[in-house]
Design a protein around this motif. Structure first.
Motif, PDB file in Angstrom:
ATOM      1  N   VAL A 181       0.839  -1.206   0.000  1.00  0.00           N
ATOM      2  CA  VAL A 181       0.000   0.000   0.000  1.00  0.00           C
ATOM      3  C   VAL A 181       0.871   1.252   0.000  1.00  0.00           C
ATOM      4  CG1 VAL A 181      -1.658   1.337   1.353  1.00  0.00           C
ATOM      5  CG2 VAL A 181      -1.967  -1.132   1.091  1.00  0.00           C
ATOM      6  N   GLU A 182       1.941   1.230   0.786  1.00  0.00           N
ATOM      7  CA  GLU A 182       2.833   2.392   0.850  1.00  0.00           C
ATOM      8  C   GLU A 182       3.549   2.600  -0.484  1.00  0.00           C
ATOM      9  OE1 GLU A 182       4.799   5.720   2.549  1.00  0.00           O
ATOM     10  OE2 GLU A 182       2.935   4.631   2.964  1.00  0.00           O
ATOM     11  N   ALA A 183       3.937   1.509  -1.149  1.00  0.00           N
ATOM     12  CA  ALA A 183       4.573   1.631  -2.465  1.00  0.00           C
ATOM     13  C   ALA A 183       3.619   2.275  -3.463  1.00  0.00           C
ATOM     14  CB  ALA A 183       5.021   0.256  -2.964  1.00  0.00           C
ATOM     15  N   GLY A 184       2.353   1.858  -3.431  1.00  0.00           N
ATOM     16  CA  GLY A 184       1.361   2.467  -4.311  1.00  0.00           C
ATOM     17  C   GLY A 184       1.188   3.946  -4.026  1.00  0.00           C
ATOM     18  N   ARG A 185       1.191   4.306  -2.741  1.00  0.00           N
ATOM     19  CA  ARG A 185       1.025   5.712  -2.370  1.00  0.00           C
ATOM     20  C   ARG A 185       2.198   6.556  -2.859  1.00  0.00           C
ATOM     21  NH1 ARG A 185       2.600   9.484   0.903  1.00  0.00           N
ATOM     22  NH2 ARG A 185       4.230   8.194   1.835  1.00  0.00           N
ATOM     23  N   LEU A 186       3.417   6.040  -2.681  1.00  0.00           N
ATOM     24  CA  LEU A 186       4.596   6.792  -3.109  1.00  0.00           C
ATOM     25  C   LEU A 186       4.623   6.974  -4.624  1.00  0.00           C
ATOM     26  CD1 LEU A 186       7.433   5.303  -0.854  1.00  0.00           C
ATOM     27  CD2 LEU A 186       6.317   7.531  -0.642  1.00  0.00           C
ATOM     28  N   LEU A 187       4.263   5.907  -5.361  1.00  0.00           N
ATOM     29  CA  LEU A 187       4.266   6.018  -6.820  1.00  0.00           C
ATOM     30  C   LEU A 187       3.195   6.999  -7.287  1.00  0.00           C
ATOM     31  CD1 LEU A 187       5.418   5.139  -9.514  1.00  0.00           C
ATOM     32  CD2 LEU A 187       3.811   3.221  -9.517  1.00  0.00           C
ATOM     33  N   LEU A 188       2.017   6.912  -6.700  1.00  0.00           N
ATOM     34  CA  LEU A 188       0.929   7.814  -7.081  1.00  0.00           C
ATOM     35  C   LEU A 188       1.309   9.265  -6.796  1.00  0.00           C
ATOM     36  CD1 LEU A 188      -1.964   7.909  -8.166  1.00  0.00           C
ATOM     37  CD2 LEU A 188      -2.766   7.769  -5.802  1.00  0.00           C
ATOM     38  N   GLU A 189       1.969   9.485  -5.683  1.00  0.00           N
ATOM     39  CA  GLU A 189       2.407  10.836  -5.322  1.00  0.00           C
ATOM     40  C   GLU A 189       3.359  11.400  -6.368  1.00  0.00           C
ATOM     41  OE1 GLU A 189       5.286  11.703  -1.910  1.00  0.00           O
ATOM     42  OE2 GLU A 189       3.344  12.173  -1.008  1.00  0.00           O
ATOM     43  N   ARG A 190       4.260  10.564  -6.856  1.00  0.00           N
ATOM     44  CA  ARG A 190       5.224  11.024  -7.857  1.00  0.00           C
ATOM     45  C   ARG A 190       4.570  11.218  -9.222  1.00  0.00           C
ATOM     46  NH1 ARG A 190      11.133   8.890  -7.745  1.00  0.00           N
ATOM     47  NH2 ARG A 190      11.344  11.057  -8.401  1.00  0.00           N
ATOM     48  N   LEU A 191       3.568  10.398  -9.531  1.00  0.00           N
ATOM     49  CA  LEU A 191       2.880  10.530 -10.814  1.00  0.00           C
ATOM     50  C   LEU A 191       1.990  11.769 -10.843  1.00  0.00           C
ATOM     51  CD1 LEU A 191       1.879   6.804 -11.439  1.00  0.00           C
ATOM     52  CD2 LEU A 191       3.622   8.113 -12.660  1.00  0.00           C
ATOM     53  N   GLU A 192       1.365  12.069  -9.717  1.00  0.00           N
ATOM     54  CA  GLU A 192       0.458  13.214  -9.665  1.00  0.00           C
ATOM     55  C   GLU A 192       1.199  14.538  -9.556  1.00  0.00           C
ATOM     56  OE1 GLU A 192      -2.084  12.264  -6.380  1.00  0.00           O
ATOM     57  OE2 GLU A 192      -3.546  11.220  -7.659  1.00  0.00           O
ATOM     58  N   ARG A 193       2.407  14.490  -8.995  1.00  0.00           N
ATOM     59  CA  ARG A 193       3.189  15.727  -8.849  1.00  0.00           C
ATOM     60  C   ARG A 193       4.607  15.514  -9.370  1.00  0.00           C
ATOM     61  NH1 ARG A 193       3.241  17.798  -3.026  1.00  0.00           N
ATOM     62  NH2 ARG A 193       3.380  15.603  -2.471  1.00  0.00           N
ATOM     63  N   PRO A 194       4.736  15.291 -10.665  1.00  0.00           N
ATOM     64  CA  PRO A 194       6.067  15.025 -11.231  1.00  0.00           C
ATOM     65  C   PRO A 194       7.008  16.208 -11.030  1.00  0.00           C
ATOM     66  CG  PRO A 194       4.462  15.473 -12.967  1.00  0.00           C
ATOM     67  CD  PRO A 194       3.686  15.335 -11.696  1.00  0.00           C
ATOM     68  N   GLY A 195       8.213  15.890 -10.587  1.00  0.00           N
ATOM     69  CA  GLY A 195       9.210  16.933 -10.375  1.00  0.00           C
ATOM     70  C   GLY A 195       9.075  17.670  -9.068  1.00  0.00           C
ATOM     71  N   GLU A 196       7.985  17.425  -8.327  1.00  0.00           N
ATOM     72  CA  GLU A 196       7.764  18.157  -7.079  1.00  0.00           C
ATOM     73  C   GLU A 196       8.089  17.329  -5.843  1.00  0.00           C
ATOM     74  OE1 GLU A 196       3.916  19.905  -6.818  1.00  0.00           O
ATOM     75  OE2 GLU A 196       3.857  20.499  -8.934  1.00  0.00           O
ATOM     76  N   THR A 197       8.142  16.020  -5.995  1.00  0.00           N
ATOM     77  CA  THR A 197       8.374  15.160  -4.834  1.00  0.00           C
ATOM     78  C   THR A 197       9.749  14.513  -4.923  1.00  0.00           C
ATOM     79  OG1 THR A 197       7.301  13.311  -5.973  1.00  0.00           O
ATOM     80  CG2 THR A 197       5.931  14.666  -4.541  1.00  0.00           C
ATOM     81  N   GLU A 198      10.447  14.494  -3.805  1.00  0.00           N
ATOM     82  CA  GLU A 198      11.768  13.884  -3.738  1.00  0.00           C
ATOM     83  C   GLU A 198      11.634  12.373  -3.517  1.00  0.00           C
ATOM     84  OE1 GLU A 198      14.750  15.303  -4.152  1.00  0.00           O
ATOM     85  OE2 GLU A 198      13.737  17.188  -4.635  1.00  0.00           O
ATOM     86  N   PRO A 199      12.583  11.592  -4.037  1.00  0.00           N
ATOM     87  CA  PRO A 199      12.572  10.146  -3.758  1.00  0.00           C
ATOM     88  C   PRO A 199      12.628   9.891  -2.254  1.00  0.00           C
ATOM     89  CG  PRO A 199      14.114  10.663  -5.523  1.00  0.00           C
ATOM     90  CD  PRO A 199      13.675  11.976  -4.946  1.00  0.00           C
ATOM     91  N   GLN A 200      11.924   8.865  -1.814  1.00  0.00           N
ATOM     92  CA  GLN A 200      11.865   8.548  -0.390  1.00  0.00           C
ATOM     93  C   GLN A 200      12.192   7.075  -0.163  1.00  0.00           C
ATOM     94  OE1 GLN A 200       8.297  10.032   1.729  1.00  0.00           O
ATOM     95  NE2 GLN A 200       7.702  10.994  -0.210  1.00  0.00           N
TER      96      GLN A 200
END
Length: 343
Positions: free
Chosen positions: A302-321
């Motif tokens: 679930v956390e992996a899905g959340r992190l990927l979705l966060e990066r897809l919805e805000r490309p370039g705005e979120t740092e790798p975690q």
């Protein structure tokens, strides 16, 4: 309940129901009474449109490439598959579809991204760096589930150092002062890789084991230093040196340890205690039922899905975690007080 079944109940065509549900009935004559009947019946039947089909109709279909290792290699096997399912469910609800790419054992060093366009990628249980390097260079948003990501990707991992400490502390508090850790055996002829190239869980659990023994002044099982010693030989070393407890890398190894201890007429847990990682369904039916440090695979997915979705919805705005999730100790019958500590 499907859209076609709802249409049949109302005596209209599926396309009419689809147009009403998707708000495309402005230029298509649908009487207000019929529109209300359709919406009421949809609510009554609790019908929910397939998000993937909706996405395809809108021509913004989002496809995720999922890289899976050979099932022979998967560290958690069915457990990690549960994590993948949990991740997919969370992304599917957002309209994503998936392409599974499985690499057999003999192609472990040959990866390659798909030839078609994808929105993002998930690499599961990564063992080698080739795929991670290619993902980093591709510019794709990606997440590694139960593995180590490169500088441009996020990762969700088990807190293996903390989980090993949890197992060791439990046995220590039971009075055990000679505790061995049994690593997975890798036949160097079949899997010719060094210890530094093993899965991160092997490396971190091993390091945590030696750190705990050093901190508490405990002797170490020498065979725990790498993955070239069989389970049988590791148990033999422990028995010869008077070890009273073992931590197994996986449930399969737990079963092997129990087998070799029973072959030496040693009772579990009266003579020797055993704790293992992972908590598969069969763990409670083992003889004896296994005390486990359960890895939170579904939560990791679930956390992996959340992190990927966060990066897809805000490309370039979120740092790798990098997110590390702790395990949970499940106490059963395979571990007990050390001799001399029993009431």
């Amino acid at each position: 309940m499907t859209l076609k079944e709802i249409a049949a109940e109302l005596g209209v065509s599926p396309s009419t129901v689809s147009r009403v549900l998707n708000g495309r009935d402005k230029n298509f004559t649908v009487k207000p009474e019929l529109r209300k009947r359709i919406l009421d019946r949809v609510a009554e039947r609790d019908y929910k449109p397939n998000p993937m089909y909706q996405s395809m109709r809108k021509k913004d279909n989002q496809q995720i490439a999922i890289f899976l290792p050979s099932y022979l290699e998967a560290a958690l096997e069915a457990d990690i598959n549960a994590g993948v399912d949990a991740m997919n469910n969370s992304l599917f609800e957002k309209g994503f579809s998936f392409h599974y790419l499985v690499r057999p054992l003999e192609q472990r060093a040959t990866y390659g991204l798909p030839q078609w366009k994808v929105a993002g990628a998930v690499a599961v249980d990564v063992r080698r760096s080739e795929l991670v390097c290619e993902l980093d260079e591709s510019g794709l948003s990606y997440v590694v589930l139960n593995g180590v990501a490169g500088p441009n990707g996020s990762a969700v991992q088990a807190d293996d150092a903390g989980n090993m400490e949890c197992a060791m502390k439990y046995l220590y508090e039971l009075g055990h002062r000679r505790i061995g850790y049994v690593n997975p055996y890798r036949d160097p002829k079949l899997i010719p890789i060094g210890f530094a190239e093993q899965h991160y869980s092997v490396i971190r659990r091993t390091a945590s084991y030696f750190e705990f023994c050093l901190a508490y002044g405990l002797p170490v099982l020498e065979s725990a230093k790498d993955c070239t010693v069989t389970v049988e030989d590791a148990v033999a070393e422990g028995v010869a040196r008077g070890f009273t407890a073992y931590v197994a890398y996986s449930f399969e190894m737990y079963m092997e340890i129990c087998h070799y201890l029973h072959a030496r007429n040693l009772h579990i847990p009266r003579d020797v205690s055993v704790v293992t990682f992972n908590n598969p369904p069969l763990a409670r039916f083992a003889a004896p039922p296994a005390t486990c440090v359960e890895i939170p695979c579904k939560e990791m997915g679930v956390e992996a899905g959340r992190l990927l979705l966060e990066r897809l919805e805000r490309p370039g705005e979120t740092e790798p975690q990098v997110r590390m999730l702790p395990g949970r100790l499940v106490i059963r019958d395979s571990a007990g007080p050390a001799i001399g500590k029993r009431q």
